[in-house]
Design an enzyme around this catalytic site. Structure first.
Site, mmCIF file in Angstrom:
data_model
loop_
_atom_site.group_PDB
_atom_site.id
_atom_site.type_symbol
_atom_site.label_atom_id
_atom_site.label_comp_id
_atom_site.label_asym_id
_atom_site.label_seq_id
_atom_site.Cartn_x
_atom_site.Cartn_y
_atom_site.Cartn_z
ATOM 1 N N ASP A 11 1.010 -1.115 -0.233
ATOM 2 C CA ASP A 11 -0.073 -0.049 0.003
ATOM 3 C C ASP A 11 0.962 1.253 0.152
ATOM 4 O OD1 ASP A 11 -2.222 -1.552 0.073
ATOM 5 O OD2 ASP A 11 -2.472 -1.560 2.053
ATOM 6 N N ASP A 130 -13.374 -4.169 -2.536
ATOM 7 C CA ASP A 130 -13.349 -4.093 -0.938
ATOM 8 C C ASP A 130 -14.686 -4.704 -0.217
ATOM 9 O OD1 ASP A 130 -10.976 -3.159 -1.423
ATOM 10 O OD2 ASP A 130 -11.450 -0.899 -1.371
#
Length: 258
Positions: A11, A130
């Site tokens: 990330d 997600d």
């Protein structure tokens, strides 16, 4: 049978690798290029980079580091973050990425999936999902703009419906980011993965929850995923990729040994 894949996830925020828990409270892990190089050398099959605030900030992934990563690793890598057009995707692929992944922009404009697949081929179009389990309703819902807590929102899509929709539109691969498990290291959500596997006919990558080598084994053996993505166990050197792959091989998992 195709070999199962081990995929470290990096990330990225403000030019550095960060990691949170359940998509919150991110801490800085380190610089992008050295980490990418380390994971490639350890035996990763692929890397995934998420510029986590690009979509919520209304910008595209910062491309400056993409070409630097391409110079130092010899394994495939995928880049995600605010890719909203064919031009955005083309630039990232031209800098050396092998795949591009779209998530929030696909929810905003599902036709983007088809346009990207038609232009670049389904093999390099990944859709990230997600997904959040709502204990009150017992349902899995797709979330959008998860890189920024203040902008995260629940969409009208239930996860299984969206999985089927993105495949119809040309997704070549799906990464299922299970938000409840993210960073907790208690194992992947096998129940959810099994349900998604039943309706997912493209490669399926599990993401969120890996804490032990056994968790990877369960995802491959019990949910039949094609790849397992993880971050904190690799960043914090809890699990070594080479040792993980050797363990999986002893358990009968088809895996590429470095």
């Amino acid at each position: 049978m195709l070999a199962k894949r081990i995929i470290p996830c990096l990330d990225v925020r403000d030019g550095q690798v960060v990691k949170g828990v359940q998509f919150r409270n991110h801490e800085i892990i380190g610089d992008i290029v050295p980490l990418a190089k380390r994971y490639a050398e350890e035996g990763a099959d692929e890397l995934v980079f998420y510029d986590i605030t690009a979509s919520s900030d209304g910008r595209v992934v910062d491309k400056s580091w993409v070409s630097r990563v391409a110079e130092v690793i010899d394994i495939p890598f995928c880049v995600a973050g605010g890719i909203k057009s064919l031009e955005d995707a083309g630039k990232i692929l031209s800098f050396g990425a092998d795949k591009i992944s779209i998530n929030s922009p696909a929810l905003a404009d599902p036709t983007l999936i088809t346009r990207l697949a038609d232009r670049f081929g389904v093999q390099c179009i990944v859709v990230g999902i997600d997904t959040w389990y709502d204990a009150e309703t017992g349902k899995y819902h797709v979330n959008q703009y998860t890189g920024d807590e203040s902008r995260t929102r629940v969409t009208q899509w239930e996860t299984l419906d969206w999985v089927q929709e993105v495949q119809k539109r040309g997704a070549g691969e799906i990464v299922l980011n299970m938000m409840n498990q993210d960073g907790v290291r208690n194992g992947y959500d096998l129940e959810q993965l099994k349900k998604v596997r039943e309706v997912c006919h493209v490669p399926l990558i599990a993401s969120g929850g890996a804490g032990t080598m056994e968790h990877f084994l369960e995802a491959f053996r019990d949910a039949d995923v094609d790849g397992a993505l993880a971050a904190s166990v690799f960043h914090k050197q809890i699990i070594n990729i080479g040792e993980l792959k050797a363990y999986l091989a002893t358990q009968g998992v088809e895996i590429r040994i470095c």
